[in-house]
Motif scaffolding. Structure first.
Motif, PDB file in Angstrom:
ATOM      1  N   UNK A 193       1.852  12.106   6.183  1.00 15.63           N
ATOM      2  CA  UNK A 193       2.812  12.919   6.923  1.00 15.63           C
ATOM      3  C   UNK A 193       3.841  13.561   5.991  1.00 15.63           C
ATOM      4  N   UNK A 194       4.146  12.912   4.887  1.00 13.89           N
ATOM      5  CA  UNK A 194       5.087  13.435   3.888  1.00 13.89           C
ATOM      6  C   UNK A 194       6.468  13.729   4.477  1.00 13.89           C
ATOM      7  N   UNK A 195       6.990  12.749   5.200  1.00 14.29           N
ATOM      8  CA  UNK A 195       8.351  12.880   5.740  1.00 14.29           C
ATOM      9  C   UNK A 195       9.063  11.529   5.625  1.00 14.29           C
ATOM     10  N   UNK A 196       9.265  11.042   4.381  1.00 12.60           N
ATOM     11  CA  UNK A 196       9.817   9.694   4.195  1.00 12.60           C
ATOM     12  C   UNK A 196      11.196   9.536   4.801  1.00 12.60           C
ATOM     13  N   UNK A 197      11.430   8.331   5.322  1.00 10.71           N
ATOM     14  CA  UNK A 197      12.682   7.901   5.955  1.00 10.71           C
ATOM     15  C   UNK A 197      12.901   8.497   7.344  1.00 10.71           C
ATOM     16  N   UNK A 198      12.204   9.563   7.694  1.00 10.55           N
ATOM     17  CA  UNK A 198      12.256  10.096   9.059  1.00 10.55           C
ATOM     18  C   UNK A 198      11.062   9.612   9.871  1.00 10.55           C
ATOM     19  N   UNK A 199       9.916   9.502   9.229  1.00 11.84           N
ATOM     20  CA  UNK A 199       8.703   9.009   9.885  1.00 11.84           C
ATOM     21  C   UNK A 199       8.613   7.503   9.708  1.00 11.84           C
TER      22      UNK A 199
END
Length: 585
Positions: free
Chosen positions: A319-325
């Motif tokens: 997904x490449x959305x660290x800390x949000x995903x």
């Protein structure tokens, strides 16, 4: 159990380093004392390699016992397992100029009792505990007895035996304590094995408590402050140590706020959806259902993902959305479904299969890459005409993943989907029920972006990227475009969405996260039907701060601002305030 432990002690470099003491010529350290006791302590400090035994007094609580049990039960399974050597030259980190080289050489050639790591290292520059030294002394005595028993006593001199006898007397207390610890640990291990839940399965869980409200002239007046929950219990089973069968139960009473227009009519939008609103179709009554049944396993270099129920593209695709995903709408990431991940991953879901295939070696800048392909069908279990695995709603994903340097990850995604009449485009394969009773809604985006009154096929393209310039800063973002071809008159449309966020991990305290994410929710343009709607941009900005109370509890207050809900700037802005508490176990 004791045989396994003593076997590991006999071959440990930490322990065998102590056997340097058996030779009067083993020490070549600068400024070494001529007395045996001083030499022994020098070797214990400079040459030893701790690996197996605990360094503290006997553990008196279950957590320490379990930790020891885990370490002993993994003997031989990790990359740190030891291997016998026949020459000191086999160690890549030991050179002829090293002060302990002659000592190691003597142990190999004279006694044959030395071991190293499979990667060819000895790691002789670490400290040694008294317990480990005592165990090493015991191992040395066993080796001497073996040499004597096999008529090779000429290898052991009287001086060696005298030195060992003095050492054995000095460390007699440690040896006795060590034997007692092993006996106690063996008894506790037998008790744990007799009462364990399963040898292959562990239970993981998450419980979310959330107090939330929406503010704004119209939406605020038509909603109330709510206290909602969602509970997930997962059974993770591994048969080989590298695979995992996930069976997850979910119960929830949460539902998303129902946004209203300036005439107090429901918009039917999914823009107000938060991550804990997703999952559990029996919303409002905490009914229990199996919302995920998946199996993941390696097949050579390829990682295989098989979903029997509740499969999501974000389960297997980067997904490449660290800390949000957070693990598919978990309770430790962003509050809203929009900030959590690129909406392209929410097109379809259900049952199917996926593969993650690595390729290329990568250079100094471009890192090794992989291709991800997957197919999920939301009506795979239905034999009804027009449904099933291939004739019902489905989505097929292809994604190219690659990294640039060590701090940039990029994914280019393509999704082709088919949706039957009355479904939603961004529905995760299951849809969502809003507070006002609207069914078949998506989990993100406006109603114009989601609604498919007649069957339609889509081709969607997305780009996601994450950049981490330092350990205290992460920047990520995405863009997606969907070309929708409907079977009804004027049903063709284009759907766009994009956003970016900044996360500050360990902000104020280790484990905390401060996050800000903004962008445009999925919205439709190019509608030609009479009900087409406006093309105003439905902006969203979210700010949250996850405060880590402990390893298992976090509290996340946050605010979500929605502008032009329903992609109509005539509608009043909406503000959602949430206080989310997440328990993990």
């Amino acid at each position: 159990m004791s045989n396994l432990l003593w076997k590991s002690l006999v071959v440990s470099p930490a322990v065998l380093g102590a056997t340097l003491l058996v030779s009067a010529t083993a020490i070549a350290a600068p400024n070494a004392s001529a007395e045996v006791s001083t030499t022994e302590k020098t070797v214990a400090i400079e040459v030893a390699q701790p690996e197996v035994l605990a360094q503290a007094a006997p553990a008196n609580n279950d957590s320490k016992v379990l930790d020891q049990v885990n370490r002993y039960s993994n003997e031989g399974k990790t990359s740190n397992s030891l291997s016998q050597v026949t020459s000191v030259s086999q160690f890549s980190d030991v050179q002829p100029t090293d002060w302990a080289f002659q000592a190691l050489q003597s142990l190999v050639e004279r006694y044959g009792c030395i071991a190293g790591y499979p990667n060819g290292t000895y790691r002789g520059n670490r400290a040694l505990t008294r317990y480990e030294f005592a165990a090493g002394l015991n191992a040395c005595l066993d080796r001497v007895n073996e040499l004597i028993a096999t008529a090779t006593a000429d290898l052991v001199t009287k001086q060696d035996l005298a030195t060992l006898q003095r050492l054995q007397e000095e460390f007699s207390a440690e040896l006795a304590t060590l034997r007692g610890r092993v006996d106690a640990l063996e008894a506790r291990t037998a008790e744990l094995e007799a009462n364990q839940f399963s040898t292959t399965t562990k239970l993981v869980g998450e419980a979310i408590f959330a107090v939330s409200d929406v503010f704004g002239d119209n939406s605020g007046n038509n909603n109330n402050t709510v206290f909602q929950d969602r509970v997930r219990l997962g059974l993770q089973t591994s048969f080989t140590g590298r695979d995992v069968l996930t069976t997850r139960l979910t119960a929830s009473n949460s539902s998303a706020f129902n946004l209203t227009d300036r005439n107090n009519a429901a918009i039917g939008s999914s823009e107000a959806t938060q991550t804990f609103n997703v999952g559990g179709n029996d919303a409002r009554n905490n009914g229990v259902e199996i919302d995920r049944l998946t199996y993941e396993a390696p097949l050579g270099p390829v990682q295989v993902y098989l979903a029997a129920a509740g499969g999501k593209h974000s389960h297997y695709a980067a997904v490449n959305n660290p800390y949000f995903f957070d693990k598919t709408d978990g309770g430790n990431g962003a509050l809203s479904t929009f900030s959590s991940e690129n909406p392209i991953y929410r097109i379809g879901g259900g049952a199917g299969i996926a593969f993650n295939i690595p390729f290329g070696q990568g250079g100094s800048i471009i890192k090794p890459s992989s291709i991800t392909v997957g197919y999920l069908a939301s009506e795979a279990d239905s034999p009804t005409s027009g449904e099933g695995l291939f004739n019902g709603n489905y989505s097929a994903l292809g994604q190219l993943n690659f990294g640039i340097g060590d701090r940039v990850a990029v994914a280019a995604t393509y999704v082709h989907s088919y949706n039957g009449a009355g479904s939603a485009l961004f529905d995760n394969g299951e849809g969502l029920t809003l507070a006002g009773g609207t069914t078949g809604a998506g989990v993100v985006g406006t109603s114009f972006a989601n609604n498919l009154p007649f069957s339609a096929s889509t081709n969607s393209f997305g780009l996601s990227a994450a950049f981490r310039p330092s350990d205290k800063l992460s920047v990520s973002g995405f863009i997606s475009y969907s070309d929708v071809t409907g079977s009804g008159v004027g049903d063709d449309k284009e759907v766009w969405s994009y956003g970016a966020g900044i996360a500050l991990p360990d902000f104020g305290k280790r484990g905390n996260v401060l996050g800000i994410f903004g962008g445009v929710q999925p919205y439709a343009i190019g509608r030609t039907s009479v009900s087409g709607g406006n093309n105003d941009l439905p902006f969203q900005v979210e700010g949250f701060y996850k405060y880590r109370v402990s390893d298992n509890i976090s509290i996340t207050p946050g605010v979500i601002w929605l502008s032009s809900p329903g992609q109509n700037d005539s509608n009043d802005d909406a503000f959602i305030g949430t206080l989310r508490t997440t328990f993990t176990f």
